[in-house]
Design an enzyme around this catalytic site. Structure first.
Site, PDB file in Angstrom:
ATOM      1  N   GLY A  10      78.806 -40.630 129.693  1.00 32.38           N
ATOM      2  CA  GLY A  10      80.037 -40.688 128.915  1.00 32.38           C
ATOM      3  C   GLY A  10      80.212 -42.057 128.281  1.00 32.38           C
ATOM      4  O   GLY A  10      79.430 -42.984 128.527  1.00 32.38           O
ATOM      5  N   ALA A  66      85.524 -37.264 133.686  1.00 34.32           N
ATOM      6  CA  ALA A  66      86.887 -36.762 133.467  1.00 34.32           C
ATOM      7  C   ALA A  66      86.860 -35.561 132.538  1.00 34.32           C
ATOM      8  O   ALA A  66      85.925 -35.379 131.755  1.00 34.32           O
ATOM      9  CB  ALA A  66      87.776 -37.852 132.877  1.00 34.32           C
ATOM     10  N   TYR A 131      97.204 -32.187 130.874  1.00 35.57           N
ATOM     11  CA  TYR A 131      96.193 -33.231 131.066  1.00 35.57           C
ATOM     12  C   TYR A 131      96.791 -34.412 131.824  1.00 35.57           C
ATOM     13  O   TYR A 131      96.212 -34.902 132.804  1.00 35.57           O
ATOM     14  CB  TYR A 131      95.644 -33.683 129.716  1.00 35.57           C
ATOM     15  CG  TYR A 131      94.863 -34.971 129.785  1.00 35.57           C
ATOM     16  CD1 TYR A 131      93.570 -34.995 130.284  1.00 35.57           C
ATOM     17  CD2 TYR A 131      95.436 -36.177 129.362  1.00 35.57           C
ATOM     18  CE1 TYR A 131      92.857 -36.180 130.364  1.00 35.57           C
ATOM     19  CE2 TYR A 131      94.732 -37.365 129.429  1.00 35.57           C
ATOM     20  CZ  TYR A 131      93.438 -37.361 129.933  1.00 35.57           C
ATOM     21  OH  TYR A 131      92.738 -38.545 130.012  1.00 35.57           O
ATOM     22  N   LYS A 135      95.761 -35.977 135.577  1.00 38.47           N
ATOM     23  CA  LYS A 135      95.373 -37.365 135.835  1.00 38.47           C
ATOM     24  C   LYS A 135      96.274 -37.988 136.899  1.00 38.47           C
ATOM     25  O   LYS A 135      95.797 -38.736 137.771  1.00 38.47           O
ATOM     26  CB  LYS A 135      95.435 -38.179 134.546  1.00 38.47           C
ATOM     27  CG  LYS A 135      94.432 -37.747 133.479  1.00 38.47           C
ATOM     28  CD  LYS A 135      92.989 -37.848 133.940  1.00 38.47           C
ATOM     29  CE  LYS A 135      92.509 -39.271 134.043  1.00 38.47           C
ATOM     30  NZ  LYS A 135      91.061 -39.328 134.412  1.00 38.47           N
TER      31      LYS A 135
END
Length: 289
Positions: A10, A66, A131, A135
């Site tokens: 990533g 993530a 989202y 988190k």
């Protein structure tokens, strides 16, 4: 030290990997799309796989993995909760067992955007979308595990790797005569290389005992319009970038209108000077031309 870097392919993981190449520490690279050679395949939602890679000689786990599909999560939050909340809990349990430090990354989207001054680490979290809730749940899973941890909330992350706003605007500016970009959402663009530098600064200077929750972004503030305008101008494109309101482009997930982060704690704790977002953007553009 033995360091496990998860999400090595990533944008943030890639930048940490590049800096880690110059480190004397041992890095074990892992990613869901591992190649089986330099990067180990790893599904962080699989408890057996997590327990298999986190061995007793592990000193640090860096979790850059993530689920970032903000609008898709609004329709189906199960993947976001699994990757952003359940998996960090597994990593935290493994870190506690190995007495390792877990370094994890969260988001400015844990806030509702109703503030008019930068958010501190103690500001009340109130996510507007699925989202953000995933988190925040990941943060809580880590904090409640009893492991040693550093959590860094960041914002508007971009680099030359993966999918991000910088790459999207760069591609569209090269092809379109005009772009409309929202000007009523304010935050701070953050170059992934700068956040990676912070991580390696902590590791190389043996600051692993300074655990806790921190905020990190580049300095300064911007709207998405400001950011897009700077990208377009920096690349020398003739595309005309025009400001518009969020209401003109409705999306499934609500975004905070203001999500600037207060970086006082991270600067004081780690003795760090943080570049302004325009400075880092200019550097990235120079490097890619």
């Amino acid at each position: 030290m033995k360091i496990i870097l998860i999400g090595a392919k990533g944008q943030l993981g890639h930048e940490i990997m590049l800096l880690g190449n110059n480190s004397e520490h041992e890095f074990v690279l892992a990613d869901i799309n591992g190649d089986g050679d330099e990067i180990c395949p790893l599904d962080i939602t699989d408890e057996r796989q997590v327990d298999g890679i986190v061995t007793d000689d592990t000193d640090v786990i860096i979790n850059c993995a993530a689920y970032n599909e903000v609008d898709r999560a609004e329709a189906d939050d199960a993947p976001a909760m699994k990757i952003n909340a359940y998996a960090p809990g597994l990593l935290a349990s493994a870190a506690k067992r190995a007495d390792a430090l877990l370094i994890h990354f969260s988001s400015d989207y844990v806030f509702d955007g109703k503030a008019n001054v930068p958010y501190g680490e103690d500001s009340p979290a109130a996510p507007l979308n699925a989202y953000g809730r995933s988190k925040l749940a990941g943060e809580k899973a880590i904090q409640e595990s009893g492991c040693r941890y550093m959590i860094f909330r960041t914002s508007w992350l971009y680099s030359l790797t993966g999918r991000n706003f910088f790459k999207t605007i760069a591609a569209k500016s090269a092809e379109c005569p005009k772009l409309n970009v929202v000007f009523d959402q304010t935050g701070t663009p953050t170059f992934a290389g700068d956040l990676a530098f912070l991580v390696m600064h902590i590791i190389e200077n043996d600051m692993l005992d300074r655990t806790g929750l921190y905020h990190y972004s580049n300095e300064g503030t911007a709207s998405w319009y400001d950011f897009a305008h700077a990208i377009n101008a920096g690349l020398g494109y003739t595309c005309r970038v025009e400001p518009c309101r969020t209401s003109e482009f409705p999306r499934p997930a609500s975004r905070p209108s203001y999500s600037v982060l207060d970086k006082s704690k991270v600067k004081e704790t780690f003795g760090l000077e943080i570049p302004h977002w325009r400075e880092s953007l200019e550097m990235l553009i120079r490097d890619c031309q």
